[in-house]
Design a protein around this motif. Structure first.
Motif, PDB file in Angstrom:
ATOM      1  N   ALA A 279      -2.478 -15.714   1.894  1.00 31.94           N
ATOM      2  CA  ALA A 279      -2.149 -14.432   1.262  1.00 31.94           C
ATOM      3  C   ALA A 279      -1.428 -14.637  -0.059  1.00 31.94           C
ATOM      4  N   SER A 280      -1.805 -13.828  -1.046  1.00 30.48           N
ATOM      5  CA  SER A 280      -1.176 -13.882  -2.367  1.00 30.48           C
ATOM      6  C   SER A 280       0.145 -13.137  -2.342  1.00 30.48           C
ATOM      7  N   MET A 281       1.062 -13.500  -3.216  1.00 30.84           N
ATOM      8  CA  MET A 281       2.352 -12.832  -3.323  1.00 30.84           C
ATOM      9  C   MET A 281       2.249 -11.565  -4.157  1.00 30.84           C
ATOM     10  N   GLU A 282       1.041 -11.299  -4.698  1.00 27.41           N
ATOM     11  CA  GLU A 282       0.792 -10.073  -5.439  1.00 27.41           C
ATOM     12  C   GLU A 282      -0.333  -9.287  -4.757  1.00 27.41           C
ATOM     13  N   PHE A 283      -0.273  -7.959  -4.886  1.00 29.43           N
ATOM     14  CA  PHE A 283      -1.300  -7.142  -4.242  1.00 29.43           C
ATOM     15  C   PHE A 283      -1.505  -5.879  -5.069  1.00 29.43           C
ATOM     16  N   ASP A 284      -2.766  -5.392  -5.045  1.00 29.85           N
ATOM     17  CA  ASP A 284      -3.089  -4.167  -5.778  1.00 29.85           C
ATOM     18  C   ASP A 284      -2.984  -2.968  -4.833  1.00 29.85           C
ATOM     19  N   ILE A 285      -3.345  -1.795  -5.339  1.00 34.12           N
ATOM     20  CA  ILE A 285      -3.153  -0.579  -4.552  1.00 34.12           C
ATOM     21  C   ILE A 285      -4.069  -0.526  -3.343  1.00 34.12           C
ATOM     22  N   GLU A 286      -5.260  -1.144  -3.425  1.00 32.99           N
ATOM     23  CA  GLU A 286      -6.173  -1.126  -2.289  1.00 32.99           C
ATOM     24  C   GLU A 286      -5.597  -1.915  -1.112  1.00 32.99           C
ATOM     25  N   LYS A 287      -5.012  -3.071  -1.394  1.00 34.04           N
ATOM     26  CA  LYS A 287      -4.369  -3.860  -0.333  1.00 34.04           C
ATOM     27  C   LYS A 287      -3.136  -3.136   0.209  1.00 34.04           C
ATOM     28  N   PHE A 288      -2.450  -2.432  -0.675  1.00 31.48           N
ATOM     29  CA  PHE A 288      -1.270  -1.665  -0.282  1.00 31.48           C
ATOM     30  C   PHE A 288      -1.673  -0.555   0.697  1.00 31.48           C
ATOM     31  N   LYS A 289      -2.773   0.143   0.375  1.00 32.56           N
ATOM     32  CA  LYS A 289      -3.274   1.194   1.252  1.00 32.56           C
ATOM     33  C   LYS A 289      -3.713   0.631   2.605  1.00 32.56           C
ATOM     34  N   LYS A 290      -4.383  -0.503   2.566  1.00 29.34           N
ATOM     35  CA  LYS A 290      -4.883  -1.115   3.798  1.00 29.34           C
ATOM     36  C   LYS A 290      -3.733  -1.497   4.728  1.00 29.34           C
ATOM     37  N   ALA A 291      -2.676  -2.044   4.137  1.00 33.08           N
ATOM     38  CA  ALA A 291      -1.541  -2.491   4.944  1.00 33.08           C
ATOM     39  C   ALA A 291      -0.825  -1.323   5.623  1.00 33.08           C
ATOM     40  N   LEU A 292      -0.752  -0.183   4.930  1.00 38.34           N
ATOM     41  CA  LEU A 292       0.002   0.965   5.451  1.00 38.34           C
ATOM     42  C   LEU A 292      -0.884   2.031   6.091  1.00 38.34           C
ATOM     43  N   SER A 293      -2.154   1.744   6.283  1.00 40.56           N
ATOM     44  CA  SER A 293      -3.109   2.758   6.746  1.00 40.56           C
ATOM     45  C   SER A 293      -2.817   3.256   8.166  1.00 40.56           C
ATOM     46  N   GLU A 294      -2.203   2.431   9.010  1.00 41.89           N
ATOM     47  CA  GLU A 294      -1.955   2.825  10.401  1.00 41.89           C
ATOM     48  C   GLU A 294      -0.521   3.282  10.655  1.00 41.89           C
ATOM     49  N   VAL A 295       0.305   3.274   9.628  1.00 41.26           N
ATOM     50  CA  VAL A 295       1.718   3.596   9.789  1.00 41.26           C
ATOM     51  C   VAL A 295       1.927   5.025  10.274  1.00 41.26           C
ATOM     52  N   ASP A 296       1.138   5.969   9.753  1.00 38.84           N
ATOM     53  CA  ASP A 296       1.333   7.381  10.093  1.00 38.84           C
ATOM     54  C   ASP A 296       1.000   7.708  11.544  1.00 38.84           C
ATOM     55  N   SER A 297       0.392   6.774  12.248  1.00 34.44           N
ATOM     56  CA  SER A 297       0.089   7.012  13.666  1.00 34.44           C
ATOM     57  C   SER A 297       1.354   7.074  14.511  1.00 34.44           C
ATOM     58  N   GLN A 298       2.483   6.624  13.963  1.00 36.15           N
ATOM     59  CA  GLN A 298       3.749   6.602  14.708  1.00 36.15           C
ATOM     60  C   GLN A 298       4.559   7.888  14.546  1.00 36.15           C
TER      61      GLN A 298
END
Length: 584
Positions: A445-464
């Motif tokens: 994994a890179s230490m930098e990420f764009d908005i698409e990776k940001f969205k992917k990482a947080l996509s399941e958070v709202d299920s809580q």
């Protein structure tokens, strides 16, 4: 501007808190210290014809004297407001003890505290009106009220009140799910009057069943008590009624003991669904031992004056049961005045009022709602994901690194609590690990990420995201939170303390409301209770020790020393002499 000299302040302190004030003043004078007293500064300055400025207090109207409204009044300290309280009941009731009132363990007077006693001790500009609010006009900033009973001095009265800030804490009413006959024939357990009515009805059933001209079948019908709803209130009432029958009424009416029957109906598969499964199993097992007829999967479809009709959820079969008294405890519903207000502000399709995380009603900047009449509509991370990314990307590079994220991660977790809940559930150390795990190969994994990776990482958070339960614990914490916000309003206007505004500039004035769950109790009768407490670990206990812990907690949570003394005295009286069965 109004001010107080030392002597005027001392006199006022003596009048409001005579004993405590005398101790404080004597201690201060004998120590040779100087004392200053002054009013807090209100918000708005207005000017008269003379050109002299004076401060105008903002008008705050509080609707309701339940857990949320009373806690708000108790903790409010700022003199910047002119407060008016409107409620159809002129007291606060400790509602968790209502089941104990139904069987005479505790007297009704012991769990109520006059609201005027509470506000009198504040030494603030607080006025109380015993009336019912039947309409809220958000556009004109007015409420319309009427007295609830005809007065001996001349019928019902109606009046209107203006407000600058409205605090709605009206609670809720029993939810009948539009079941035919419930309103006409069932008892509810939401108010002190309900508990007193149930107590009288239980005694009436036994007195009527003791008449000589009745058959055994008629006695069985009269002494069949049905409780609808397997939540904490229904379970506690069924247990309290069983104790009353076994410990007291069976001694007074020995010939009727064999005819007495208690049935608990629950539409779900188990009672106490919000508790741990171990507590649910223990409660069901104890009720079976005690002879309480527990029927799960039974939905009430109709109620007449003689029979209650139920539908078996598994088979669809409908059966009718004769009864003597029915107590309905199946959740809460919205009051008509709240429903009308929701239509005005575009929330007609909701079950209760929707507020933001600061308890402000959505669509009404100067209206707050708390307690059972409202729910927090937590904002979703994915709705603001682009704004969050842009706020963190200060250099507009289109990419974020660990340093960029570190500067806003605290604000993200505070503004969106579901992020932290998700991390804890997945046992992830922090949000950086979450982003790293979102990569196809986390090791590379890179230490930098764009908005698409940001969205992917947080996509399941709202299920809580979860709605808060309609409990006294939630309402009390919301009232305390809002009062503390009002106490610091001037300070936070100048120095906001809340998280970043991801869709705007600056910070929010206050930290958002966060509910802290301390645990819950369920008395099961026979001096046994179930306890599920939120310690550093989940602590679960069922038995006599939990019952004595329940006594300690509920005594400590009383709103005044007067009610605390009365409740403890009632418990002691019951242990010594039993419960009173007089019909007064």
């Amino acid at each position: 501007m109004r001010g107080y000299t030392f002597y005027e302040g001392a006199i006022r302190a003596f009048q409001d808190r005579s004993l405590l004030s005398k101790i404080l003043v004597i201690g201060t004078v004998s120590g040779g210290s100087a004392v200053a007293f002054s009013d807090s500064r209100p918000f708005q300055r207005i000017y008269g014809d003379s050109g002299e400025g004076e401060f105008k207090k903002k008008k705050v109207v509080v609707l309701g004297t339940g857990w949320a409204g009373t806690t708000f009044l108790k903790i409010l300290k700022s003199n910047s407001f002119e407060v008016q309280v409107v409620s159809p009941r002129n007291y606060f009731a400790f509602t968790p003890l209502l089941p104990s009132v139904t069987n005479g363990t505790v007297e009704a007077r012991s769990i109520v505290e006059p609201i005027r006693n509470i506000v009198r001790k504040k030494g603030m500009d607080i006025q109380f009106k015993e009336a019912e609010c039947y309409k809220i006009d958000a556009e004109k900033k007015q409420i319309y009220c009427r007295t609830t009973e005809d007065r001996t001095c001349g019928g019902k009265e109606e009046f209107a009140l203006d407000y600058d800030i409205l605090v709605i804490a009206m609670g809720a009413q029993a939810n009948t799910f539009n079941t035919p006959g419930v309103v006409e024939h069932a008892h509810f357990l939401k108010e002190v009057e309900h508990a007193q009515r149930i107590r009288r009805s239980v005694i009436d059933c036994f007195e009527r069943a003791s008449l000589p001209n009745l058959s055994d079948e008629e006695r069985k019908k009269i002494l069949h008590f049905v409780v609808v709803g397997g939540g904490p209130t229904g379970v506690e009432f069924a247990a309290a009624l069983h104790d009353f029958v076994i410990d007291d009424l069976s001694k007074l009416y020995p010939s009727l003991k064999e005819f007495t029957r208690i049935t608990l109906l629950e539409a779900g598969d188990h009672i106490l669904n919000m508790f741990d499964k171990r507590i649910t199993a223990s409660a069901e097992e104890k009720f079976k031992r005690d002879g309480i007829d527990l029927k799960t999967g039974s939905m009430v479809v109709k109620l007449s004056d003689k029979e209650i009709s139920t539908k078996d959820r598994a088979t669809g079969q409908i059966s009718s049961i004769p009864y003597g008294m029915v107590v309905w405890s199946t959740g809460i519903g919205t009051r008509p005045v709240i429903m009308d207000f929701m239509k005005q502000i575009g929330q007609a399709n909701r079950r209760v009022l929707a507020t933001d995380e600061w308890l402000r009603v959505e669509g009404c900047e100067s209206v707050y709602a708390l307690g059972d009449c409202a729910t927090i509509n937590q904002r979703k991370v994915m709705e603001d994901i682009s704004a969050i990314f842009s706020k963190a990307d200060k250099n507009n590079t289109g990419k974020l690194n660990v340093k960029d994220l570190k500067e806003v991660v605290k604000d993200i977790c505070e503004r969106y609590p579901q992020v932290e809940i998700y991390l804890n559930k997945k046992q992830l150390k922090n949000i950086n690990v979450l982003l790293k795990n979102a990569e196809e190969d986390p090791k590379k994994a890179s230490m930098e990420f764009d908005i698409e990776k940001f969205k992917k990482a947080l996509s399941e958070v709202d299920s809580q995201m979860k709605h808060l339960p309609a409990t006294a614990q939630v309402a009390s914490q919301e009232g305390a939170y809002l009062a503390n916000c009002f106490n610091r309003m001037e300070q936070c206007e100048k120095n906001p303390e809340g998280p970043l505004r991801f869709r705007g500039a600056g910070r929010h004035r206050f930290h958002p409301f966060r509910y802290k769950h301390f645990g819950q109790f369920a008395p099961l009768g026979g001096e046994e209770a179930a306890a599920q407490l939120e310690l550093p670990f989940d602590w679960i206990s069922v038995g006599r020790g939990s019952q004595w812990l329940w006594y300690s907690v509920y005594a400590s949570k009383q709103i005044s020393w007067r009610t605390r003394f009365l409740v403890i005295s009632d418990w002691r009286r019951r242990f010594m002499f039993g419960r009173d069965s007089s019909r007064i």
